[in-house]
Design a protein around this motif. Structure first.
Motif: not given
Lengths: 808, 232
Positions: B99-102, B105, B140, B142
Motif C-alpha cells: 500500500p505504501s508503494l505506487n 514501484q 504514480k 498508490l
C-alpha cells in the motif's frame, strides 16, 4: 454489568489464548510503572532521608571558618552574644600524607574536635572502632572506602618536625564531607593532643559552629554571624568564610535537585514509552481481530459493547501490571536510594514509600494504558461490517493521506523500491511513529544538551583561565610584607612578575541594612592594584578598574547580588571592613561570578590603595599573585613545590585554602564536574536504551501486523536477506528521523537547559557553547541503537515462511 | 510442447491438533508449456493447496513436484523464494499490492528482488507492463487511489515483472465485479497467446470455460480433467 458472561468469556479467551501477546502488554505497562514508581519513590525517600540525617547531625546554623587558630577562651565570649543558643568548635586543616613508604605524598584533610564523645553540632558518628585518642587516628567512612584504608593500617603524615606514622583505629561518618569520588580529599580525624605535631597550638580552633535561638531564619542567622565576626575582630581574629545552614534542609539538596530534574524527565519518558507499547499491542490485537469485530457487528453488537470488550481486556492487563510493578518499585526505590545516599555518606535506616509515587502509579498505570488504547479500540469498534469482513488484503491498516502522496511523489519515487517500502512502513502508523520517536528524540536532545554542558564547562574554565593571567596565587596564613615576599619569589624561576592583593571580611549595607548576598559563605573585599594585570573578571555592567581609580572608593560587585538588592552601576553602598565604621563606596561595575550561589565566598573588588587605610595591616598583603612562564602541570608542580619550600625556609606559613595553582585548579574543577556530567550522560544513555526497547517493540508489532505482507513479498521472490534488510532499513530510518528532529530541538533547548543544569548541579554560571561534535556522535549512537533494536524483529521477519505469512 | 509442471503421486495433509486432515490424495498431473489451466471445485477441496504446491508456497507430504525443471519438494525455503521470483508470477485474490508503494514501484519490486534485469532496464519494463495492462496513466498512484480492477491488473503486471514462464492465480476475479473479471480473463488469454503458462483457481465456471484446460478437484482428488476448445 457491562456485558454478559459470554462476552466475559471472550475477554478471558483473548487474554489467555494469546499468552505471549498478553505477557508483552503486561510487561510493557509494568516496566513503565516500575520506572515511575522507582524514580518518584526514590526522590521522596532520598530527600526525606537526607533531611532526616541532616537533623540528626544537629547542624550548626552558622559555621565561621577562621583565618587563623583561635584560643578556646575566645569561643566562650561568643556564647554571650544575643541570639546565640550555643556553640561548638573544631579544627580542620590540610596535611600531606602517604599510605605506604613507597607511595606519593598526597594532600588530605585532618580534623580534630575537643571531645568526640561530647559533640554539640555537626556531629560525627563512629561507624566502627574507636574515636581518636593518643596516637591513634580515625579515617572518614567514604575516604576509607575510596582508598581501601581500614582499622589497623598506618598513615605517614608530614609534620612540623618531619614525619609521623599514625595508626588507624576507627572509622567515622562526617555529615558534611565532600565524597572523594566527586573530587573531595581524604579525611582523617586526630585527637586534640596530636595537634601540636602539625604545628597547631593545643586548645585552639579554626571553625566556630553556632546554633541560634529559634525560630531560624537566614536573615537572622546572617545578622548574628555579623555580630560574631565583629566580636572575633575585637580579638584580632579574621573570618575567611561564613557558612549558613538551614536546620531542616540537607546541604546536598541543591545537587539532588538537578539529578531529580533528570529523573523526572526519565520517569515521564518511561510512561510515554509504556503507552507506546500498549498502543502498539492493542493496535495489533484489533488488526488481528478485525474479522471478529465484523462478525460481532453483523450479529448486532454495538460500538460501545465492542469497545467495552477490548477496554476491559486492557484494564485487566493494566491491573495485573500494576500489581506486579508496585512491590518491584518499592524494592527499586529502596535499593537505589540506599546506593545513592551512601555516596553522600547518608545511611538509609528505614523505608517509607512515597504516597505521591503510589498514587501516580495507580493513576498512570490504569489511566495511561486505557487512554493509549482508546483510539485504536474506538477506531476498530467504529469499523463498518463491510470494512471489517473484507479486510483480507494488504493495506487494510494503510490510509493514504495527502502527506503520504506528497512523500511518495517527492521522496519515495526516487528511492530504490526496498528503501521506498521501508520508508512507507515507517510512516504508515503515524501515531505509533510519533510515540516511538518521542522517546528517541528526548534521548537525543538530552545527549546533545549534556554534551553541550560538558563543552560549556570546558569553555567556561578556559575563559576563566584566560581572565587569570597569574600562574600561582599564594595565600598567606598571616599577612606578609611585599618586600619580603618579593625577595623570596624573584629568586625562583620562572617567576616573571608579582602582584600583591589584600582581602578582608566585609559587610555591605544599603543605608544601615545588610544587603542580601548570592554566595552563602559571606563577603570578602579583595583589594588589588587599580592597574592590575593579573586578573579581570567577566564584567556584565559598568567597567573594571583602570589606573584613574587609584585611591578611589569604588567597587566592582557580583551581578547576582546586585540584582538581588536592586543595586545599579553608579549607586553608593556602605562597606564595613573588620570592626571599622561603615564608609560609602561607589559601585562602578558588576561582574559575573564563576561559581554559582552555592558554597562560595563572594568577592567584592576594590582598589588596594583605597582599601588599605581601612585595614589593620597596611602595607602587608594576604595574597601574592605570580605570573610565570609555565606550560604544563609538571612545570607548575615543580614551581609550586619550590615556592612552598622557599616560604617554609623563611618560616612563612601558607594558607592551603587560598593558595592555588592555575592549571591544577583547572584539572581539579574538571574532575569535580566529571562525576555529575557522567551521571547525566548515563541517564541519557538509559533513556536512549528505553527508546531502543520501544523501537524494537514497534518493529516487532510491525512484523506481526505485516506478516501477510511478508508472505506476499516472499511469494514474489523476496529472499530472507531482503526481508531482513527491509526491517533493518526501517529501524535505520527511525534512527535518522529521530536524529534529524532532535538537532533543532536540542539547539533551542541546549542553552537554557545546560545553563540551568550548570547552576543547579555544578554550581557554575556557564559560558555556553553548542556542541556540534555531539550531533555527529549522536548520529552514530542512534544508528547503532536502531540497528540493535531492529535486529531481532528483522530476524523474526526473515524467518516467516511464505505459507505462514499468506495464511495469516 | 514440453511439460512445465509435473506432479507425481503427491499427497498433502495438515495436522489440526491431534487430527491429521488429508487435503490432497495421490495427485499426479502434468501441464505443458503454454497451457491455460483452470482449476475448479468446491471450497475446501484442495484447489488452493494444489496451487501452493505448484508455487513452492507449500510442500507435499509425499510425492514429487517438478516445475520448470526444478524439484520444488527438495528446495529449502530460501531457495524457493529465489526460485519463485525468477520462474513464477503469482496473482492473489485480494491483489496484495504494497500500500505504501505506487503501482510502478510495486511492479519494480520483484525485479529488484531478483535482479535479473540491469537496473536501467527495470523502469522501462515496469512502464511497458503498466502499459500492457492499461494502467500507464495510473503509474504514480498508490493502490488505495485506484479501483479493485485496476489493482488486480497492476498485480498481474507485477506477476509478469520477471518474465516468468508460469503464472498462477488464486481466485483472481473473486473480488471483482463481472465486467472487470471479464477484462482480467481477457488479459490472461492474451498472455497465453504470448506463450505463458497459466494456472488459475476459480469458482467461476463461465470463466473456467474460457481456459484451454479445466481440472476439477473434488475431495482432494482430480475428479475431472478435460481440454477445452479454447486450446491455442
Amino acid at each position: 454489568m457491562l456485558f454478559n458472561l459470554n462476552l466475559w468469556q471472550k475477554v478471558s479467551a483473548d487474554l489467555f489464548s494469546h499468552k505471549s501477546r498478553s505477557a508483552l502488554a503486561i510487561s510493557s505497562i509494568a516496566i513503565g510503572l516500575f520506572v515511575i514508581g522507582t524514580l518518584l519513590g526514590m526522590m521522596d525517600l532520598q530527600l526525606g532521608s537526607m533531611d532526616n540525617a541532616h537533623r540528626q547531625s544537629q547542624p550548626s546554623h552558622i559555621n565561621l571558618i577562621l583565618r587563623q587558630d583561635a584560643d578556646v577562651a575566645v569561643a566562650k565570649t561568643i556564647k554571650n552574644i544575643d541570639g546565640v543558643a550555643d556553640i561548638d568548635t573544631l579544627t580542620q586543616f590540610t596535611a600531606q600524607f602517604k599510605t605506604s613508604p613507597s607511595a606519593q605524598w598526597q594532600t588530605g584533610t585532618v580534623l580534630f574536635r575537643a571531645d568526640y564523645q561530647d559533640q554539640a553540632y555537626d556531629r560525627m558518628t563512629l561507624v566502627s572502632g574507636s574515636f581518636p585518642r593518643d596516637n591513634r587516628i580515625a579515617v572518614e567512612r567514604l575516604s576509607a572506602r575510596f582508598s581501601g584504608l581500614n582499622s589497623g593500617d598506618s598513615i605517614e603524615f608530614s609534620t612540623a618536625n618531619g614525619s609521623e606514622k599514625l595508626a588507624i583505629d576507627g572509622i567515622i561518618r562526617h555529615p558534611f564531607v565532600k565524597p572523594p569520588a566527586f573530587g573531595g580529599q581524604l579525611h582523617f580525624f586526630i585527637a586534640e593532643e596530636l595537634a601540636p605535631i602539625f604545628g597547631i597550638p593545643a586548645h585552639t580552633f579554626r571553625q566556630l559552629l553556632v546554633q541560634i535561638k529559634p525560630p531560624y531564619s537566614e536573615e537572622k542567622a546572617r545578622s548574628i554571624a555579623g555580630k560574631i565576626r565583629a566580636q572575633l575582630a575585637v580579638s584580632g581574629i579574621a573570618v575567611n568564610a561564613t557558612l549558613l545552614q538551614h536546620p531542616d534542609r540537607h546541604w546536598g539538596r541543591a545537587i539532588f535537585s538537578g539529578i531529580h530534574l533528570v529523573l523526572t524527565v526519565m520517569a515521564w519518558a518511561s510512561l510515554a514509552l509504556s503507552s507506546v507499547l500498549i498502543l502498539n499491542t492493542v493496535a495489533a490485537l484489533i488488526t488481528q481481530q478485525t474479522d471478529q469485530i465484523g462478525i460481532m457487528k453483523s450479529l448486532g453488537a454495538r460500538r460501545r459493547t465492542i469497545a467495552g470488550i477490548y477496554l476491559s481486556e486492557v484494564f485487566i492487563l493494566s491491573l495485573i501490571a500494576l500489581l506486579i510493578a508496585i512491590p518491584l518499585s518499592w524494592a527499586g526505590a529502596f535499593y537505589s536510594s540506599r546506593w545513592l545516599l551512601d555516596v553522600f555518606n547518608i545511611e538509609l535506616n528505614g523505608f517509607v514509600y512515597s504516597a505521591q509515587a503510589l498514587s501516580l502509579m495507580i493513576a498512570g498505570g490504569l489511566v495511561a494504558p486505557l487512554l493509549a488504547a482508546l483510539w485504536p479500540i474506538w477506531k476498530g469498534a467504529s469499523m463498518s461490517v463491510r470494512q471489517a469482513i473484507a479486510s483480507y488484503g494488504l493495506g487494510a491498516d494503510f490510509v493514504s493521506h495527502g502527506f503520504d502522496r506528497w512523500l511518495e511523489r517527492t521522496v519515495a519515487a526516487w528511492l530504490p523500491t526496498l528503501y521506498a517500502v521501508a520508508l512507507g512502513n515507517l510512516l504508515r502508523r503515524k501515531a505509533r511513529l510519533l510515540w516511538t520517536q518521542s522517546v528517541l528524540i528526548i534521548a537525543g536532545v538530552l545527549f546533545i544538551v549534556i554534551m553541550s554542558l560538558i563543552a560549556s564547562v570546558n569553555l567556561t574554565l578556559n575563559n576563566e583561565l584566560a581572565r587569570s593571567r597569574y600562574a600561582v596565587r599564594i595565600g598567606f596564613a598571616q599577612d606578609q610584607s611585599a618586600d619580603l615576599v618579593n625577595d623570596i619569589v624573584r629568586t625562583i624561576p620562572p617567576t616573571v612578575a608579582v602582584e600583591f592583593w589584600q582581602r578582608l571580611p566585609a559587610e555591605l549595607l544599603q543605608g544601615d541594612k545588610l544587603i542580601r548576598q548570592s554566595g552563602s559563605l559571606g563577603l570578602q573585599m579583595i583589594g588589588l592594584p587599580a592597574d592590575t594585570t593579573m586578573y579581570r573578571p567577566l564584567i556584565v555592567a559598568g567597567r573594571w578598574f583602570d589606573p584613574s581609580d587609584d585611591r578611589q572608593k569604588q567597587l566592582v560587585i557580583n551581578a547576582e547580588t546586585a540584582e538581588l538588592n536592586g543595586i545599579q552601576v553608579g549607586d553608593t553602598v556602605n562597606a564595613k571592613l573588620m570592626q571599622q565604621p561603615a564608609r560609602a563606596w561607589q559601585v562602578i561595575g558588576l561582574y559575573r561570578g564563576f561559581a554559582g550561589s552555592g558554597y562560595a565566598v563572594e568577592a567584592v573588588y576594590a582598589p588596594l590603595s583605597a582599601m588599605q587605610p581601612d585595614s589593620l595591616n597596611a602595607h602587608k598583603h594576604a595574597f601574592a599573585l605570580l605570573s610565570a612562564d609555565i606550560h604544563s602541570l609538571a612545570e607548575e608542580k615543580t614551581y609550586v613545590d619550590a615556592l612552598k619550600t622557599a616560604f617554609e625556609q623563611q618560616q612563612i606559613k601558607l594558607d592551603f585554602y587560598t593558595t592555588l595553582a592555575k592549571l591544577e585548579q583547572r584539572r581539579f574543577a574538571e574532575n569535580q564536574f566529571r562525576p555529575m556530567t557522567r551521571m547525566l550522560l548515563g541517564l541519557a544513555v538509559m533513556i536512549a536504551a528505553v527508546g531502543g526497547i520501544g523501537l524494537s517493540g514497534t518493529l516487532a508489532i510491525g512484523v506481526l501486523q505485516r506478516t501477510r505482507e511478508i508472505g506476499v513479498l516472499r511469494a514474489i521472490g523476496a529472499s530472507s536477506s531482503a526481508i531482513f534488510k527491509l526491517f533493518m532499513l526501517e529501524g535505520l530510518f527511525h534512527g535518522c528521523l529521530a536524529w534529524l528532529i532532535s538537532i533543532p530541538l536540542a539547539f533551542l533547548l541546549a542553552e537554557p537547559l545546560a545553563k540551568q543544569l550548570g547552576t543547579t548541579m555544578l554550581g557554575i554560571e556557564l559560558d555556553f557553547v553548542f556542541s556540534l561534535v555531539s550531533v555527529g556522535f549522536w548520529l552514530g549512537f542512534v544508528l547503532i541503537l536502531a540497528l540493535l533494536a531492529a535486529y531481532l524483529p528483522a530476524r523474526q521477519a526473515s524467518r516467516i515462511v511464505v505459507r505462514a505469512g499468506l495464511s495469516y | 510442447m514440453p511439460n512445465i509442471i509435473q506432479l507425481t503421486h503427491v499427497h498433502k495433509a495438515y495436522t489440526l491438533g491431534q487430527l491429521k486432515q488429508p487435503v490432497l490424495h495421490d495427485i499426479s498431473l502434468t501441464i505443458s508449456s503454454g497451457e491455460f489451466v483452470a482449476i475448479v471445485g468446491p471450497s475446501g477441496n484442495g484447489k488452493s493447496t494444489l496451487l501452493n504446491l505448484l508455487t513452492g508456497i507449500d510442500r507435499p507430504c509425499r510425492g514429487e513436484v517438478l516445475v520448470n525443471g526444478s524439484a520444488l519438494h527438495r528446495l529449502r525455503e530460501e531457495q524457493l523464494s529465489i526460485w519463485r521470483g525468477a520462474h513464477v508470477g503469482i496473482v492473489f485474490q485480494f491483489f496484495q499490492l504494497l500500500p505504501s508503494l505506487n503501482l510502478l514501484q510495486n511492479i519494480l519490486l520483484p525485479m529488484d528482488f531478483v535482479g535479473k534485469l540491469p537496473k536501467r532496464e527495470r523502469l522501462e519494463r515496469a512502464r511497458y507492463l503498466l502499459n500492457l495492462v492499461g494502467l500507464d496513466e495510473q503509474a504514480k498512484q498508490l493502490p488505495g487511489q485506484v479501483s479493485g480492477g485496476q489493482q488486480q491488473r497492476a498485480a498481474i503486471a507485477r506477476a509478469l515483472a520477471n518474465d516468468p514462464a508460469l503464472i498462477v492465480a488464486d481466485e483472481p476475479t473473486g473480488n471483482l465485479d463481472s465486467a472487470t473479471a471479464d477484462a482480467v480473463f481477457a488479459l490472461f488469454s492474451a498472455l497465453q497467446q504470448q506463450g505463458k503458462t497459466l494456472v488459475i483457481v476459480t469458482h467461476n465456471e463461465d470463466l473456467a470455460q474460457s481456459a484451454s484446460r479445466r481440472i476439477a478437484i473434488h475431495a482432494g482428488r482430480i475428479h475431472d480433467d478435460q481440454y477445452l476448445s479454447n486450446t491455442k
